[in-house]
Write a protein that holds these residues in place. Structure first.
Motif, PDB file in Angstrom:
ATOM      1  N   SER A 148       0.832  -1.207   0.000  1.00  0.00           N
ATOM      2  CA  SER A 148       0.000   0.000   0.000  1.00  0.00           C
ATOM      3  C   SER A 148       0.865   1.255   0.000  1.00  0.00           C
ATOM      4  O   SER A 148       0.571   2.237  -0.690  1.00  0.00           O
ATOM      5  CB  SER A 148      -0.926   0.010   1.222  1.00  0.00           C
ATOM      6  OG  SER A 148      -1.849  -1.063   1.160  1.00  0.00           O
ATOM      7  N   VAL A 152       0.042   3.206  -3.475  1.00  0.00           N
ATOM      8  CA  VAL A 152      -1.034   4.181  -3.304  1.00  0.00           C
ATOM      9  C   VAL A 152      -0.477   5.566  -3.034  1.00  0.00           C
ATOM     10  O   VAL A 152       0.144   5.811  -1.993  1.00  0.00           O
ATOM     11  CB  VAL A 152      -1.974   3.768  -2.147  1.00  0.00           C
ATOM     12  CG1 VAL A 152      -3.118   4.770  -2.016  1.00  0.00           C
ATOM     13  CG2 VAL A 152      -2.521   2.362  -2.379  1.00  0.00           C
ATOM     14  N   GLU A 165      -5.685  -1.131  -6.196  1.00  0.00           N
ATOM     15  CA  GLU A 165      -6.137  -2.362  -5.542  1.00  0.00           C
ATOM     16  C   GLU A 165      -5.836  -3.578  -6.407  1.00  0.00           C
ATOM     17  O   GLU A 165      -5.407  -4.621  -5.906  1.00  0.00           O
ATOM     18  CB  GLU A 165      -7.641  -2.274  -5.244  1.00  0.00           C
ATOM     19  CG  GLU A 165      -7.985  -1.341  -4.088  1.00  0.00           C
ATOM     20  CD  GLU A 165      -9.490  -1.127  -3.955  1.00  0.00           C
ATOM     21  OE1 GLU A 165     -10.241  -1.773  -4.702  1.00  0.00           O
ATOM     22  OE2 GLU A 165      -9.898  -0.302  -3.110  1.00  0.00           O
ATOM     23  N   ILE A 168      -2.051  -4.177  -6.286  1.00  0.00           N
ATOM     24  CA  ILE A 168      -1.649  -4.775  -5.011  1.00  0.00           C
ATOM     25  C   ILE A 168      -2.052  -6.249  -4.956  1.00  0.00           C
ATOM     26  O   ILE A 168      -1.260  -7.108  -4.538  1.00  0.00           O
ATOM     27  CB  ILE A 168      -2.269  -3.993  -3.838  1.00  0.00           C
ATOM     28  CG1 ILE A 168      -1.617  -2.609  -3.730  1.00  0.00           C
ATOM     29  CG2 ILE A 168      -2.105  -4.761  -2.520  1.00  0.00           C
ATOM     30  CD1 ILE A 168      -2.306  -1.674  -2.754  1.00  0.00           C
TER      31      ILE A 168
END
Length: 239
Positions: A148, A152, A165, A168
């Protein structure tokens, strides 16, 4: 403009000819990206290190230039993991790992070689850090948090969140056994395995308009920046 200094393909290859004759480098491959707008060449430096489980990483020098002004002439030490061909820039001291010559300046191969002279010590330091990563196991929550932090950005939006998402989730799949070499002792459940899951995703799987665009990003663009962010965050887990 008249200030723009062209670097010809022959200059790239002559740069490597000197390195092969004097320093023992071995020119391995050369090519172009985006219809010839970018020119690159890779040479083996002769540096190689094996992590536990005979997980071998070799050292290379990547030299590239652009004919369209989109990038400076760039010399970059790069590591390539043999089992999967994942690439990762080898940082030169506190820099981003690249020596760049603007097209407003004439390309001086002798100056670039002088700046590249610290290769050996940097390689040893780089591989020492990878060994630390291969000895450090990570828990599932740590892996999720790490990915993350890498993927992100702070300015995330609803649209980009879904994309991150997916990135990941796929990278976790690679880390948890689907990645090439993820079952090796050096990678299985380790920080090094996490780092390689990211480099494999960026180098070989990340969405792109074409293979050319993916490679360009992985070496010189956003993909390269993501890999450096991944490396920096991996260091935080072992220090």
């Amino acid at each position: 403009s008249k200030r723009y200094k062209v670097v010809q393909p022959s200059e790239i290859l002559e740069f490597y000819r000197d390195l092969t004759e004097v320093s023992g480098f071995e020119l391995e491959t050369a090519g172009v990206l985006k219809g010839g707008r970018k020119i690159w060449a890779l040479a083996k430096t002769g540096q190689s290190t094996a992590l536990k489980g005979n997980d071998i990483t070799n050292g290379y020098l990547l030299l590239a230039t652009a004919c369209d002004g989109s990038m400076a002439t760039t010399a970059q030490f790069t590591s390539i993991r043999v089992v999967c061909n994942n690439t990762l820039a080898v940082a030169l001291n506190s820099s981003q790992g690249a020596i760049k010559v603007s097209h407003n300046t004439s390309f001086n191969p002798h100056e670039v070689k002088q700046q590249l002279g610290i290769a050996s010590s940097n390689w040893d330091n780089f591989m020492y850090r990878l060994k630390l990563m291969s000895d450090r196991n990570v828990k599932p929550k740590e892996a999720q948090k790490y990915l993350s932090q890498v993927f992100v950005p702070n300015d995330k939006t609803a649209g980009t969140c879904k994309s991150h998402e997916r990135s990941i989730a796929r990278t976790l799949d690679l880390f948890n056994g689907r990645g090439i070499g993820s079952d090796l002792i050096s990678s299985k459940g380790t920080v090094f395995g996490l780092l390689n899951a990211i480099t494999e995703f960026i180098d070989h799987e990340r969405r792109a308009k074409s293979i050319d665009h993916r490679l360009d990003s992985a070496w010189f663009g956003q993909g390269a920046q993501l890999k450096q962010e991944a490396f920096r965050n991996a260091l935080l887990l072992v220090t």
